[in-house]
Design a protein around this motif. Structure first.
Motif, PDB file in Angstrom:
ATOM      1  N   VAL A 142      25.684  27.738  54.719  1.00  0.00           N
ATOM      2  CA  VAL A 142      26.717  28.765  54.738  1.00  0.00           C
ATOM      3  C   VAL A 142      26.810  29.333  53.335  1.00  0.00           C
ATOM      4  CG1 VAL A 142      29.152  29.281  55.122  1.00  0.00           C
ATOM      5  CG2 VAL A 142      28.007  27.596  56.570  1.00  0.00           C
ATOM      6  N   ASP A 143      26.686  30.649  53.210  1.00  0.00           N
ATOM      7  CA  ASP A 143      26.743  31.296  51.904  1.00  0.00           C
ATOM      8  C   ASP A 143      28.158  31.780  51.605  1.00  0.00           C
ATOM      9  OD1 ASP A 143      24.002  31.038  51.320  1.00  0.00           O
ATOM     10  OD2 ASP A 143      23.528  32.805  52.512  1.00  0.00           O
ATOM     11  N   VAL A 144      28.618  31.531  50.396  1.00  0.00           N
ATOM     12  CA  VAL A 144      29.913  32.027  49.937  1.00  0.00           C
ATOM     13  C   VAL A 144      29.667  32.786  48.642  1.00  0.00           C
ATOM     14  CG1 VAL A 144      32.271  31.457  49.265  1.00  0.00           C
ATOM     15  CG2 VAL A 144      31.083  30.035  50.953  1.00  0.00           C
ATOM     16  N   VAL A 145      29.951  34.081  48.671  1.00  0.00           N
ATOM     17  CA  VAL A 145      29.649  34.942  47.527  1.00  0.00           C
ATOM     18  C   VAL A 145      30.943  35.527  46.963  1.00  0.00           C
ATOM     19  CG1 VAL A 145      28.289  36.884  46.686  1.00  0.00           C
ATOM     20  CG2 VAL A 145      27.464  35.537  48.637  1.00  0.00           C
ATOM     21  N   PHE A 146      31.239  35.186  45.715  1.00  0.00           N
ATOM     22  CA  PHE A 146      32.413  35.709  45.023  1.00  0.00           C
ATOM     23  C   PHE A 146      32.025  36.972  44.260  1.00  0.00           C
ATOM     24  CE2 PHE A 146      33.245  31.229  45.604  1.00  0.00           C
ATOM     25  CZ  PHE A 146      34.591  31.166  45.902  1.00  0.00           C
ATOM     26  N   GLY A 147      32.891  37.999  44.328  1.00  0.00           N
ATOM     27  CA  GLY A 147      32.608  39.264  43.653  1.00  0.00           C
ATOM     28  C   GLY A 147      33.402  39.440  42.378  1.00  0.00           C
ATOM     29  N   ASP A 148      33.230  40.587  41.771  1.00  0.00           N
ATOM     30  CA  ASP A 148      33.953  40.897  40.542  1.00  0.00           C
ATOM     31  C   ASP A 148      35.416  41.180  40.844  1.00  0.00           C
ATOM     32  OD1 ASP A 148      31.713  40.844  38.726  1.00  0.00           O
ATOM     33  OD2 ASP A 148      31.038  42.712  39.648  1.00  0.00           O
ATOM     34  N   PRO A 149      36.332  40.636  40.050  1.00  0.00           N
ATOM     35  CA  PRO A 149      37.759  40.920  40.256  1.00  0.00           C
ATOM     36  C   PRO A 149      38.081  42.376  39.961  1.00  0.00           C
ATOM     37  CG  PRO A 149      37.427  39.655  38.238  1.00  0.00           C
ATOM     38  CD  PRO A 149      36.104  39.708  38.934  1.00  0.00           C
ATOM     39  N   PHE A 150      39.033  42.938  40.705  1.00  0.00           N
ATOM     40  CA  PHE A 150      39.440  44.324  40.473  1.00  0.00           C
ATOM     41  C   PHE A 150      40.925  44.463  40.759  1.00  0.00           C
ATOM     42  CE2 PHE A 150      38.334  44.117  44.968  1.00  0.00           C
ATOM     43  CZ  PHE A 150      39.300  44.885  45.590  1.00  0.00           C
ATOM     44  N   ASP A 151      41.532  45.499  40.191  1.00  0.00           N
ATOM     45  CA  ASP A 151      42.941  45.791  40.412  1.00  0.00           C
ATOM     46  C   ASP A 151      43.099  46.783  41.562  1.00  0.00           C
ATOM     47  OD1 ASP A 151      43.881  44.154  38.334  1.00  0.00           O
ATOM     48  OD2 ASP A 151      43.465  45.710  36.849  1.00  0.00           O
ATOM     49  N   ALA A 152      44.073  46.525  42.420  1.00  0.00           N
ATOM     50  CA  ALA A 152      44.279  47.382  43.586  1.00  0.00           C
ATOM     51  C   ALA A 152      45.062  48.637  43.258  1.00  0.00           C
ATOM     52  CB  ALA A 152      44.992  46.609  44.687  1.00  0.00           C
ATOM     53  N   GLY A 153      45.982  48.534  42.307  1.00  0.00           N
ATOM     54  CA  GLY A 153      46.846  49.668  41.987  1.00  0.00           C
ATOM     55  C   GLY A 153      46.140  50.750  41.187  1.00  0.00           C
ATOM     56  N   ASP A 154      46.840  51.858  41.010  1.00  0.00           N
ATOM     57  CA  ASP A 154      46.280  52.976  40.254  1.00  0.00           C
ATOM     58  C   ASP A 154      46.774  52.993  38.813  1.00  0.00           C
ATOM     59  OD1 ASP A 154      48.909  53.688  40.569  1.00  0.00           O
ATOM     60  OD2 ASP A 154      48.516  55.543  41.681  1.00  0.00           O
ATOM     61  N   GLY A 155      47.499  51.949  38.438  1.00  0.00           N
ATOM     62  CA  GLY A 155      48.005  51.851  37.078  1.00  0.00           C
ATOM     63  C   GLY A 155      49.404  52.407  36.898  1.00  0.00           C
ATOM     64  N   SER A 156      49.929  53.056  37.929  1.00  0.00           N
ATOM     65  CA  SER A 156      51.253  53.678  37.826  1.00  0.00           C
ATOM     66  C   SER A 156      52.381  52.685  38.096  1.00  0.00           C
ATOM     67  CB  SER A 156      51.363  54.840  38.815  1.00  0.00           C
ATOM     68  OG  SER A 156      51.352  54.371  40.154  1.00  0.00           O
ATOM     69  N   GLY A 157      52.053  51.575  38.760  1.00  0.00           N
ATOM     70  CA  GLY A 157      53.084  50.605  39.113  1.00  0.00           C
ATOM     71  C   GLY A 157      53.877  50.996  40.351  1.00  0.00           C
ATOM     72  N   ARG A 158      53.497  52.097  41.010  1.00  0.00           N
ATOM     73  CA  ARG A 158      54.236  52.552  42.199  1.00  0.00           C
ATOM     74  C   ARG A 158      54.072  51.560  43.347  1.00  0.00           C
ATOM     75  NH1 ARG A 158      52.155  57.353  44.517  1.00  0.00           N
ATOM     76  NH2 ARG A 158      50.119  56.679  43.705  1.00  0.00           N
ATOM     77  N   ARG A 159      55.155  51.388  44.139  1.00  0.00           N
ATOM     78  CA  ARG A 159      55.111  50.503  45.296  1.00  0.00           C
ATOM     79  C   ARG A 159      55.546  51.230  46.566  1.00  0.00           C
ATOM     80  NH1 ARG A 159      58.319  45.412  42.515  1.00  0.00           N
ATOM     81  NH2 ARG A 159      56.860  45.064  40.774  1.00  0.00           N
ATOM     82  N   THR A 160      55.428  52.550  46.574  1.00  0.00           N
ATOM     83  CA  THR A 160      55.814  53.334  47.740  1.00  0.00           C
ATOM     84  C   THR A 160      54.804  53.125  48.859  1.00  0.00           C
ATOM     85  OG1 THR A 160      54.550  55.259  46.993  1.00  0.00           O
ATOM     86  CG2 THR A 160      56.833  55.080  46.234  1.00  0.00           C
ATOM     87  N   ARG A 161      55.186  53.548  50.057  1.00  0.00           N
ATOM     88  CA  ARG A 161      54.278  53.446  51.197  1.00  0.00           C
ATOM     89  C   ARG A 161      52.977  54.197  50.929  1.00  0.00           C
ATOM     90  NH1 ARG A 161      52.771  50.251  54.747  1.00  0.00           N
ATOM     91  NH2 ARG A 161      54.969  49.779  55.163  1.00  0.00           N
ATOM     92  N   LYS A 162      53.087  55.382  50.334  1.00  0.00           N
ATOM     93  CA  LYS A 162      51.887  56.155  50.030  1.00  0.00           C
ATOM     94  C   LYS A 162      50.998  55.423  49.029  1.00  0.00           C
ATOM     95  CE  LYS A 162      50.291  60.627  48.285  1.00  0.00           C
ATOM     96  NZ  LYS A 162      50.693  61.963  47.734  1.00  0.00           N
ATOM     97  N   ALA A 163      51.620  54.822  48.011  1.00  0.00           N
ATOM     98  CA  ALA A 163      50.856  54.105  47.000  1.00  0.00           C
ATOM     99  C   ALA A 163      50.135  52.908  47.613  1.00  0.00           C
ATOM    100  CB  ALA A 163      51.771  53.652  45.876  1.00  0.00           C
ATOM    101  N   LEU A 164      50.814  52.202  48.524  1.00  0.00           N
ATOM    102  CA  LEU A 164      50.187  51.050  49.171  1.00  0.00           C
ATOM    103  C   LEU A 164      49.066  51.484  50.106  1.00  0.00           C
ATOM    104  CD1 LEU A 164      53.265  48.775  49.964  1.00  0.00           C
ATOM    105  CD2 LEU A 164      51.593  48.541  48.113  1.00  0.00           C
ATOM    106  N   ASP A 165      49.249  52.615  50.803  1.00  0.00           N
ATOM    107  CA  ASP A 165      48.188  53.126  51.667  1.00  0.00           C
ATOM    108  C   ASP A 165      46.953  53.504  50.843  1.00  0.00           C
ATOM    109  OD1 ASP A 165      49.750  52.789  53.898  1.00  0.00           O
ATOM    110  OD2 ASP A 165      50.379  54.888  54.035  1.00  0.00           O
ATOM    111  N   GLU A 166      47.190  54.137  49.704  1.00  0.00           N
ATOM    112  CA  GLU A 166      46.081  54.510  48.828  1.00  0.00           C
ATOM    113  C   GLU A 166      45.392  53.267  48.272  1.00  0.00           C
ATOM    114  OE1 GLU A 166      47.966  56.955  45.927  1.00  0.00           O
ATOM    115  OE2 GLU A 166      48.003  58.744  47.206  1.00  0.00           O
ATOM    116  N   ALA A 167      46.182  52.258  47.928  1.00  0.00           N
ATOM    117  CA  ALA A 167      45.611  51.010  47.420  1.00  0.00           C
ATOM    118  C   ALA A 167      44.779  50.317  48.499  1.00  0.00           C
ATOM    119  CB  ALA A 167      46.724  50.076  46.944  1.00  0.00           C
TER     120      ALA A 167
END
Length: 227
Positions: free
Chosen positions: A181-206
């Motif tokens: 069974v292969d388990v492959v870990f990828g590079d870490p990344f940030d989901a947000g756009d840097g604005s810190g917004r937590r609105t529904r639109k921001a979460l959909d975009e994330a």
């Protein structure tokens, strides 16, 4: 990590997952996963050594979570559907730091516990597809984006490949014993756009950004492993 007691269904006190419990679970997982199968782990060095992290794992077989718990370089707490906490398995899973989730409602207790894990610098494991399926990250729920943005944690994509290719001869519900069974870990990344917004639109975009990253990682993992 802080403990948050609450009353369970039978009136007994249930405590929050602990790092010590998760580490015990990791050690048990090491013995079971390497004893029963032949995991090939790639990219584990990419997992940040400290601080909050979210493992975003594809999900095509029931052993995917235990496999990641056993091969990851850090102890992890997975969000697991409450239906899995049955019989003696329930107390065991709670003891080794896993988080019970009621998917039929907005489970505030589970959300609070998950955020506390990240706040305490722990590792939270999530199946972003919501349930077991093709394991291709084709459809994601918004929960992963919420925890990543709210918890300020980088996402590490994890591809588990080979767990659902064949059924075992002795136990049909499991992959063949000693199969790879292969388990492959990828590079870490940030989901947000840097604005810190937590609105529904921001979460959909994330969520859209996350889906692209996870799908790309899965493609890379398949090319790398030949699966």
């Amino acid at each position: 990590m802080r403990r948050h007691p609450r009353r369970g269904e039978a009136g007994r006190e249930v405590t929050a997952p602990t790092e010590r419990g998760a580490e015990i679970g990791r050690r048990i997982g090491v013995g079971l996963m390497y004893g029963l199968w032949k995991p090939r782990v790639l990219g584990s060095w990419k997992v940040p050594a400290t601080g909050p992290v979210i493992f975003a794992v594809n999900h095509s077989h029931n052993i995917d979570g235990p496999m990641v718990i056993g091969v990851a370089p850090r102890a992890s707490h997975f969000l697991v559907k409450k239906e899995a906490f049955v019989g003696p398995l329930g107390p065991f899973m709670r003891a080794v730091g896993q988080v019970e989730v009621d998917r039929s409602t907005a489970d505030r207790t589970a959300v609070t516990r998950a955020l506390d894990i990240l706040k305490g610098g722990g590792v939270l494991g999530i199946f972003p597809e919501g349930s077991r399926g093709e394991g291709d990250f084709a459809a994601l729920r918004a929960g992963l984006a919420y925890f990543a943005v709210r918890g300020g944690a980088p996402i590490v994509p994890v591809a588990v490949l080979g767990s659902s290719e064949k059924s075992g001869r002795l136990i049909k519900a499991l992959p063949p014993l000693r199969s790879r069974v292969d388990v492959v870990f990828g590079d870490p990344f940030d989901a947000g756009d840097g604005s810190g917004r937590r609105t529904r639109k921001a979460l959909d975009e994330a969520t859209e950004r996350i889906q692209k990253q996870l799908a790309a990682h899965l493609d890379d993992a398949r090319r790398l492993t030949g699966r």
